[in-house]
Design an enzyme around this catalytic site. Structure first.
Site, mmCIF file in Angstrom:
data_model
loop_
_atom_site.group_PDB
_atom_site.id
_atom_site.type_symbol
_atom_site.label_atom_id
_atom_site.label_comp_id
_atom_site.label_asym_id
_atom_site.label_seq_id
_atom_site.Cartn_x
_atom_site.Cartn_y
_atom_site.Cartn_z
ATOM 1 N N ARG A 70 0.834 -1.211 0.000
ATOM 2 C CA ARG A 70 0.000 0.000 0.000
ATOM 3 C C ARG A 70 0.862 1.251 0.000
ATOM 4 N NH1 ARG A 70 -3.940 -0.195 4.765
ATOM 5 N NH2 ARG A 70 -4.569 1.792 3.870
ATOM 6 N N ASP A 104 -2.824 7.980 3.780
ATOM 7 C CA ASP A 104 -1.932 8.043 2.604
ATOM 8 C C ASP A 104 -1.111 9.325 2.500
ATOM 9 O OD1 ASP A 104 -4.988 8.462 0.676
ATOM 10 O OD2 ASP A 104 -3.742 10.008 1.610
ATOM 11 N N HIS A 119 -6.518 8.157 11.803
ATOM 12 C CA HIS A 119 -6.105 6.746 11.746
ATOM 13 C C HIS A 119 -4.618 6.589 11.486
ATOM 14 C CE1 HIS A 119 -10.547 5.602 10.699
ATOM 15 N NE2 HIS A 119 -10.383 6.004 11.947
ATOM 16 N N CYS A 127 7.707 1.382 16.687
ATOM 17 C CA CYS A 127 8.088 0.136 17.352
ATOM 18 C C CYS A 127 6.803 -0.478 17.935
ATOM 19 C CB CYS A 127 9.080 0.433 18.493
ATOM 20 S SG CYS A 127 9.320 -1.006 19.573
ATOM 21 N N THR A 189 -16.564 9.180 2.518
ATOM 22 C CA THR A 189 -16.464 8.184 3.580
ATOM 23 C C THR A 189 -17.788 7.438 3.710
ATOM 24 O OG1 THR A 189 -16.056 7.788 5.945
ATOM 25 C CG2 THR A 189 -16.985 9.939 5.359
ATOM 26 N N ASN A 214 -20.653 12.105 -1.692
ATOM 27 C CA ASN A 214 -20.319 10.689 -1.818
ATOM 28 C C ASN A 214 -20.948 10.171 -3.101
ATOM 29 O OD1 ASN A 214 -20.169 7.795 -1.363
ATOM 30 N ND2 ASN A 214 -19.728 8.304 0.775
HETATM 31 N N1 APR Z 1 -15.851 10.594 -4.605
HETATM 32 C C1 APR Z 1 -16.608 10.570 -3.480
HETATM 33 N N2 APR Z 1 -16.850 9.435 -2.771
HETATM 34 C C2 APR Z 1 -16.305 8.295 -3.241
HETATM 35 C C3 APR Z 1 -15.506 8.238 -4.410
HETATM 36 C C4 APR Z 1 -15.287 9.459 -5.099
HETATM 37 N N3 APR Z 1 -14.547 9.515 -6.215
HETATM 38 N N4 APR Z 1 -15.123 6.947 -4.603
HETATM 39 C C5 APR Z 1 -15.653 6.228 -3.593
HETATM 40 N N5 APR Z 1 -16.367 7.038 -2.785
HETATM 41 C C6 APR Z 1 -17.060 6.702 -1.546
HETATM 42 C C7 APR Z 1 -17.698 5.344 -1.510
HETATM 43 O O1 APR Z 1 -19.040 5.447 -1.978
HETATM 44 C C8 APR Z 1 -17.658 5.024 -0.020
HETATM 45 O O2 APR Z 1 -18.839 5.500 0.627
HETATM 46 O O3 APR Z 1 -16.058 6.666 -0.559
HETATM 47 C C9 APR Z 1 -16.461 5.820 0.487
HETATM 48 C C10 APR Z 1 -15.294 4.943 0.881
HETATM 49 O O4 APR Z 1 -15.712 4.208 1.968
HETATM 50 P P1 APR Z 1 -14.680 3.202 2.686
HETATM 51 O O5 APR Z 1 -13.992 2.374 1.675
HETATM 52 O O6 APR Z 1 -15.468 2.576 3.799
HETATM 53 O O7 APR Z 1 -13.577 4.141 3.294
HETATM 54 P P2 APR Z 1 -13.669 4.977 4.624
HETATM 55 O O8 APR Z 1 -15.057 5.489 4.845
HETATM 56 O O9 APR Z 1 -12.569 5.956 4.590
HETATM 57 O O10 APR Z 1 -13.320 3.869 5.755
HETATM 58 C C11 APR Z 1 -13.148 4.380 7.063
HETATM 59 O O11 APR Z 1 -12.479 2.199 7.760
HETATM 60 O O12 APR Z 1 -11.328 0.474 6.883
HETATM 61 C C12 APR Z 1 -11.285 1.434 7.877
HETATM 62 O O13 APR Z 1 -9.516 2.612 8.891
HETATM 63 C C13 APR Z 1 -10.123 2.345 7.662
HETATM 64 O O14 APR Z 1 -10.040 4.744 7.520
HETATM 65 C C14 APR Z 1 -10.762 3.597 7.109
HETATM 66 C C15 APR Z 1 -12.126 3.561 7.749
#
Ligand code: APR
Length: 246
Positions: A70, A104, A119, A127, A189, A214
């Site tokens: 990653r 990231d 996060h 460590c 998110t 979203n």
């Molecule tokens: N623009 C806007 N939203 C988007 C896009 C985009 N181009 N691409 C994807 N999405 C949305 C998806 O619809 C989804 O709702 O982004 C969201 C990503 O959701 P997750 O994959 O669950 O990521 P996240 O919400 O950041 O996860 C939160 O969960 O896995 C743990 O610690 C990890 O920080 C992470 C946390």
């Protein structure tokens, strides 16, 4: 893309804007989100099976290699227009707080000055015993994960794993921003993971306008809540231009 004029006005007059970002903001930089199917070699694992203290105890090498993969993805990625728009927004409003669940570091590379990293950050290594950041270690040794030069324990990525506590200061700062902002943007998110998922509600209960950007929402305006179905890399620059035409 047409953006509700009332939302644009709130942005233009906001004293304090708080933004929560998730993996969706980095998706347009080519970094898979958590809820996307894992790709390639990692397709057989779910993040929960890799990003947890138990997974690290059971198979530290596998977890270390997943993060190395990653980290490589992140190194090759570049900030997208959504990251850049948030860096510009910081310069446009009197007070700005960026809260990210992403590890990231793309917000910093886009020019955001001090994102609250709920996060952690995949670019940092700690460590696994002492918890302190380790900048250099003996790379001649083939063993993975590498070991702490001070105490010999395995090194690990400086990220919050499932089941671990978030950094207290970061969480407190995020909560404070949600309670004191007058506009809260939740961008990219899925709102599945606490406590970040509660922040938009904290903001709304404190009287802020909230906009959720979203791909899995229906566009609607029910002030003080706005939901906008759009890719963040398109919507955020459009919102900036609507508020501050160049
Ligand atoms: N623009 C806007 N939203 C988007 C896009 C985009 N181009 N691409 C994807 N999405 C949305 C998806 O619809 C989804 O709702 O982004 C969201 C990503 O959701 P997750 O994959 O669950 O990521 P996240 O919400 O950041 O996860 C939160 O969960 O896995 C743990 O610690 C990890 O920080 C992470 C946390």
């Amino acid at each position: 893309m047409e953006i509700e004029s009332r939302l644009v006005e709130v942005l233009q007059h906001a004293r304090h804007v708080a933004v929560l970002t998730g993996a969706g903001v980095s998706a347009e930089s080519g970094i898979p989100t958590f809820r996307d199917a894992q790709t390639g070699l990692w397709a057989q694992f779910s993040p929960e099976e890799l990003a947890s203290p138990g997974a690290f105890r059971r198979n530290p090498r596998l977890v270390w290699e997943w993060y190395a993969w990653r980290r490589e993805l992140v190194t090759q990625a570049t900030p997208n227009p959504g990251h850049l728009a948030l860096a510009e927004l910081e310069r446009r409003v009197p007070r700005f707080t960026l809260i990210t669940q992403n590890v990231d570091g793309l917000h910093q590379r886009a020019g955001s000055s001090a994102p609250i990293e709920l996060h952690g950050n995949i670019g940092r290594v700690t460590c696994s015993e002492e918890g302190t950041v380790v900048d250099r270690w003996d790379t001649s040794d083939e063993e993975l994960p590498p070991r702490c030069p001070r105490c010999g324990a395995y090194l690990r990525p400086d990220v919050v794993w499932f089941g671990e506590q978030l950094p207290e200061a970061a969480l407190a700062a995020a909560w404070d921003a949600a309670q004191s902002c007058d506009l809260f943007l939740s961008v990219g998110t899925s709102g599945q993971v606490e406590p970040a998922a509660t922040l938009p509600r904290v903001a709304m209960q404190a009287g802020a306008t909230v906009a959720v950007i979203n791909l899995d929402v229906t566009t609607a305006a029910r002030p003080p809540l706005y939901t906008i179905n759009a890719p963040s890399g398109v919507l955020l620059p459009t919102l900036l231009r609507a508020a501050w035409p160049v």
